[in-house]
Design a protein around this motif. Sequence first.
Motif: not given
Length: 314
Positions: A270-278
């Motif tokens: 979830s943390r990686r997805d948030l960073i990639e989305s940003a």
Amino acid sequence: MTAAGWGAVLGAAAGLGIVLVLARVRAIRQPPLAIRVLPYLRDLSPLVDAPNRAPGHSASPLGAATGVFGPVLRSGAEAVERVLGGETSVRRRIERAGLDLTVHEVRVQQVVWGLVGFAVAAAYSLLKALTDPGGVVAAVMLSIVGFAAGVLARDNHLSGQARRRERRIIEEFPALAELLALAVAAGEGPVSALDRVVRRSDGAFSADLARVLADVRLGEPVGVAFDELASRTAVPAVARFAQGIAIAIERGTPLADVLHAQAADVRDASRRDLIESAARREVLMMVPVVFLVLPVTVLFAFWPGVVGLSLTTP
């Protein structure tokens, strides 16, 4: 016949039609014979859902409409199924969305949505024809397009429901996995821990775990029930979670460590997805800076100079 006579005939016909519709709706709302007999046939458990799945006795909000206009809607649903196909895909998305519907009921809803789109397009064409007569072919084509748009809109809505539920599952997964790990580490068995977590939680993933618990109580092995959960879900994290529990139970691996590791993996993902989305939306985040903050800053910087020049010039 005079106008009063025609009015009386039309009023009588309309009243008779309303009475027939109300009588049919009242008959639909009465519990069918299978429901009334069911308490005396406890050993025939496969019949529990049979009355609810019967055409014309749907538990969905469209049950009354299906009962009144059942033959027409069923014919339309069969025509949509023949044209679009994809029954397996629709059933899969229904399971992913957690809906208590059948493929036939979804097709009926598609027909109803299509009729709504057809009615909106036809009303627009009628209003346009009042101001600009002509263009019958364009009006017919617009109505057909409205029907097709309604059918496709219900299909897209089903896909959206599945995606939204999967996002909720991903959000709920780490907390429920940690609760399972704590219950198992406290000395409870897998079934007891699962029962405790299901009774004390509510949500999309909790509903999936409740279904697994129901399968276990019906006699399926715990590993097989979690394997079925892995095959049903379209969320990779939940599939790995279910497969990990099944393998841990089969091989005797410490279950608490597996659950803690699964929860940590999902949090990291979830943390990686948030960073990639940003990172993907970096350009969009610059829009308010460039078009809102920067013009205001420039205005505040240059406006005093412009005012000063206007005051000093003769």
